[in-house]
Design an enzyme around this catalytic site. Sequence first.
Site, short mmCIF file in Angstrom:
data_model
loop_
_atom_site.label_atom_id
_atom_site.label_comp_id
_atom_site.label_asym_id
_atom_site.label_seq_id
_atom_site.Cartn_x
_atom_site.Cartn_y
_atom_site.Cartn_z
N SER A 1 40.97 -7.67 4.25
CA SER A 1 39.59 -7.80 3.80
C SER A 1 38.68 -6.93 4.65
CB SER A 1 39.13 -9.25 3.89
OG SER A 1 37.74 -9.34 3.65
N HIS B 1 40.97 -5.53 0.04
CA HIS B 1 40.14 -6.59 -0.52
C HIS B 1 38.68 -6.31 -0.18
CE1 HIS B 1 39.70 -10.69 -2.18
NE2 HIS B 1 38.78 -10.86 -1.25
N ASP C 1 34.92 -7.74 -0.51
CA ASP C 1 34.08 -8.91 -0.81
C ASP C 1 32.68 -8.47 -1.18
OD1 ASP C 1 35.77 -11.25 -0.35
OD2 ASP C 1 35.87 -10.56 1.71
N MET D 1 29.03 -9.83 -2.17
CA MET D 1 28.21 -11.05 -2.12
C MET D 1 26.75 -10.69 -2.40
SD MET D 1 29.78 -12.83 1.30
CE MET D 1 31.49 -12.58 1.78
N HIS E 1 36.39 -8.79 -5.01
CA HIS E 1 36.14 -10.23 -5.17
C HIS E 1 34.63 -10.42 -5.29
CE1 HIS E 1 36.31 -14.47 -3.13
NE2 HIS E 1 35.92 -14.53 -4.40
N MET F 1 31.58 -12.46 -5.42
CA MET F 1 30.94 -13.75 -5.12
C MET F 1 29.47 -13.59 -5.48
SD MET F 1 32.93 -14.70 -1.59
CE MET F 1 33.48 -13.04 -1.22
N MET G 1 40.29 -20.20 -3.11
CA MET G 1 39.60 -20.05 -1.83
C MET G 1 40.05 -21.15 -0.88
SD MET G 1 37.71 -17.38 -2.00
CE MET G 1 36.86 -17.64 -0.43
N GLY H 1 36.04 -15.25 8.94
CA GLY H 1 36.33 -15.87 10.23
C GLY H 1 36.33 -17.39 10.22
N ASP I 1 42.61 -16.86 -0.04
CA ASP I 1 41.63 -16.11 0.74
C ASP I 1 40.85 -17.08 1.61
OD1 ASP I 1 39.63 -14.50 1.73
OD2 ASP I 1 38.76 -13.99 -0.22
N GLY J 1 40.87 -17.78 6.16
CA GLY J 1 41.62 -18.32 7.29
C GLY J 1 43.09 -18.00 7.28
#
Length: 227
Positions: free
Chosen positions: A7, A30, A32, A34, A63, A65, A134, A142, A172, A174
């Site tokens: 990511s 990946h 993200d 947002m 991805h 979001m 998720m 993190g 996705d 942790g």
Amino acid sequence: MAQINPSILSADFARLAEEAKAVEGADWLHVDVMDNHFVPNLTLGVPVVESLSRATETPLDCHLMIQDPDRWAPQYVEAGAGSVTFHAEAAAAPVRLAREIRAKGARASMALKPATPIEPYEDLLPELDMLLIMTVEPGFGGQPFLDIMLPKIRRTRELISKHGLELWLQVDGGVSATTIERCAEAGADVFVAGSAVYGAKDPAEAVRTLRNMAEQSTASAPWACGH
């Protein structure tokens, strides 16, 4: 075959092209996206995806979001994404959107937040190429892995098997050397890893290590027997 998707949320945004090259052995990169509405964070958008797609040979796994993915998701395919994930909680017409993403030439994926059950979406699974569960609340990298998601991963894998689908199951949040084996054993086969890759001294080696761990765990997992 386990897939590792580093990511870039955990990468250095000022050096994205270099950070992409640092993980060239990865299966996907990946990305993200947002919008500070669907989740309380703001990252990058279409122009950066366009630039990144020109800077790396690794296919992009975007991805989203964001609110209103029905409107925006097709633009990410046009920007160069090979896979586009929208959230079930945000899509107004998920089947239509998945078909539009596929028609434009990308893999269609749907994501579920931790509190969203898989069961209401069972009939939609044949419309998808991947389902993302998720394993943290979306919005920030993190975060610690939520073990309570493991039964949901198992139930999803059972539904995929029940319908005989060639559907990838992504996790996705942790994902690291301490959690990836549990995810693989439960049924995941695509793993998004942020700080576990980009926080390592050698990101490419971290990708190889995580993939080996996942494949070894998968080999002995009940769901994978006969695959």
